[in-house]
Motif scaffolding. Structure first.
Motif, short mmCIF file in Angstrom:
data_model
loop_
_atom_site.label_atom_id
_atom_site.label_comp_id
_atom_site.label_asym_id
_atom_site.label_seq_id
_atom_site.Cartn_x
_atom_site.Cartn_y
_atom_site.Cartn_z
N ILE A 1 0.84 -1.20 0.00
CA ILE A 1 0.00 0.00 0.00
C ILE A 1 0.87 1.25 0.00
O ILE A 1 0.54 2.24 -0.66
N GLY A 2 2.00 1.20 0.69
CA GLY A 2 2.89 2.35 0.78
C GLY A 2 3.48 2.78 -0.55
O GLY A 2 3.88 3.93 -0.72
N ARG A 3 3.50 1.92 -1.52
CA ARG A 3 4.07 2.28 -2.82
C ARG A 3 3.19 3.25 -3.60
O ARG A 3 3.59 3.77 -4.63
N PHE A 4 1.99 3.53 -3.10
CA PHE A 4 1.10 4.46 -3.78
C PHE A 4 1.42 5.93 -3.48
O PHE A 4 0.61 6.78 -3.67
N ASP A 5 2.56 6.24 -2.97
CA ASP A 5 3.09 7.61 -2.83
C ASP A 5 2.02 8.68 -2.60
O ASP A 5 1.92 9.66 -3.34
N THR A 6 1.21 8.49 -1.57
CA THR A 6 0.17 9.44 -1.19
C THR A 6 -0.16 9.23 0.28
O THR A 6 0.28 8.26 0.90
N ASP A 7 -0.95 10.13 0.84
CA ASP A 7 -1.42 9.95 2.20
C ASP A 7 -2.34 8.74 2.26
O ASP A 7 -3.08 8.44 1.32
N ILE A 8 -2.29 8.05 3.41
CA ILE A 8 -3.05 6.81 3.59
C ILE A 8 -3.85 6.91 4.88
O ILE A 8 -3.31 7.28 5.92
N GLN A 9 -5.13 6.57 4.79
CA GLN A 9 -5.97 6.47 5.98
C GLN A 9 -6.35 5.00 6.12
O GLN A 9 -7.03 4.45 5.24
N VAL A 10 -5.92 4.36 7.20
CA VAL A 10 -6.21 2.95 7.39
C VAL A 10 -7.62 2.79 7.96
O VAL A 10 -7.95 3.37 8.99
N ILE A 11 -8.43 2.01 7.27
CA ILE A 11 -9.76 1.69 7.77
C ILE A 11 -9.68 0.48 8.70
O ILE A 11 -10.34 0.41 9.72
N GLY A 12 -8.85 -0.47 8.37
CA GLY A 12 -8.68 -1.62 9.24
C GLY A 12 -8.08 -2.78 8.49
O GLY A 12 -7.82 -2.69 7.30
N PRO A 13 -7.80 -3.79 9.23
CA PRO A 13 -7.96 -4.04 10.66
C PRO A 13 -6.79 -3.47 11.48
O PRO A 13 -5.83 -2.95 10.90
N PRO A 14 -6.85 -3.61 12.79
CA PRO A 14 -5.78 -3.09 13.65
C PRO A 14 -4.39 -3.65 13.32
O PRO A 14 -3.39 -2.96 13.49
N GLU A 15 -4.32 -4.88 12.83
CA GLU A 15 -3.03 -5.48 12.48
C GLU A 15 -2.33 -4.68 11.38
O GLU A 15 -1.11 -4.59 11.35
N LEU A 16 -3.12 -4.09 10.48
CA LEU A 16 -2.53 -3.29 9.41
C LEU A 16 -1.95 -2.00 9.97
O LEU A 16 -0.88 -1.57 9.56
N ILE A 17 -2.64 -1.40 10.93
CA ILE A 17 -2.11 -0.20 11.58
C ILE A 17 -0.78 -0.52 12.26
O ILE A 17 0.20 0.22 12.14
N GLY A 18 -0.72 -1.65 12.96
CA GLY A 18 0.51 -2.09 13.60
C GLY A 18 1.64 -2.32 12.60
O GLY A 18 2.79 -1.99 12.87
N ALA A 19 1.30 -2.87 11.45
CA ALA A 19 2.32 -3.12 10.43
C ALA A 19 2.87 -1.81 9.88
O ALA A 19 4.08 -1.69 9.65
N PHE A 20 2.02 -0.81 9.70
CA PHE A 20 2.50 0.50 9.26
C PHE A 20 3.43 1.11 10.30
O PHE A 20 4.48 1.68 9.96
N ALA A 21 3.09 0.97 11.58
CA ALA A 21 3.95 1.50 12.65
C ALA A 21 5.30 0.79 12.66
O ALA A 21 6.35 1.42 12.81
N GLU A 22 5.27 -0.53 12.48
CA GLU A 22 6.51 -1.32 12.46
C GLU A 22 7.39 -0.91 11.27
O GLU A 22 8.60 -0.73 11.42
N LEU A 23 6.79 -0.75 10.11
CA LEU A 23 7.56 -0.32 8.94
C LEU A 23 8.11 1.09 9.11
O LEU A 23 9.23 1.38 8.71
#
Length: 134
Positions: A102-124
């Protein structure tokens, strides 16, 4: 065949014997679901082959038009939310892999879910900050 190769083969022919297998080389087993294509797709996606779905699925809103995202969404679902925004539902074999895709889309990102995806963004984010020397 070259002359030397022919002579060598003639000299060794009395010592070369083909070996025919005398039994099965492996024990056949049934595939989960009995569909080879579904099994291979599931294994490629990181599952045990009993399902073709990705083990990790997430949903985000991107500040890009749907027409700009759709060609690069692979098997994801893109829904337009206006002229400059879209919703993307995408899967991957891991949460970090999904966040990176998802990060390769070179734009702002709003995560709808799930919480595991939010955690993965924080880890990256932490991993990238460390790589940048911050």
């Amino acid at each position: 065949m070259h002359k030397t190769s022919s002579r060598l083969l003639a000299l060794l022919s009395d010592r070369i014997r083909p070996r025919t297998p005398t039994g099965p080389r492996f024990r056949p087993r049934d595939l989960p679901g009995a569909d080879v294509a579904a099994f291979a797709t599931g294994r490629f996606r990181g599952t045990d082959g009993s399902t073709t779905d990705w083990p990790c699925r997430g949903e985000v809103i991107l500040n890009l038009p749907a027409r700009a995202v759709a060609p690069f969404a692979q098997d994801g679902i893109v829904e337009g939310l206006g002229p400059d925004r879209c919703r993307l539902s995408l899967g991957s074999w891991s949460w970090s892999g999904l966040a990176a895709a998802i990060g390769r889309f070179d734009t702002d990102i709003q995560v709808i879910g799930p919480p595991e995806l939010i955690g993965a963004f924080a880890e990256l984010a932490a991993r990238y900050a460390k790589a940048a020397g911050s």
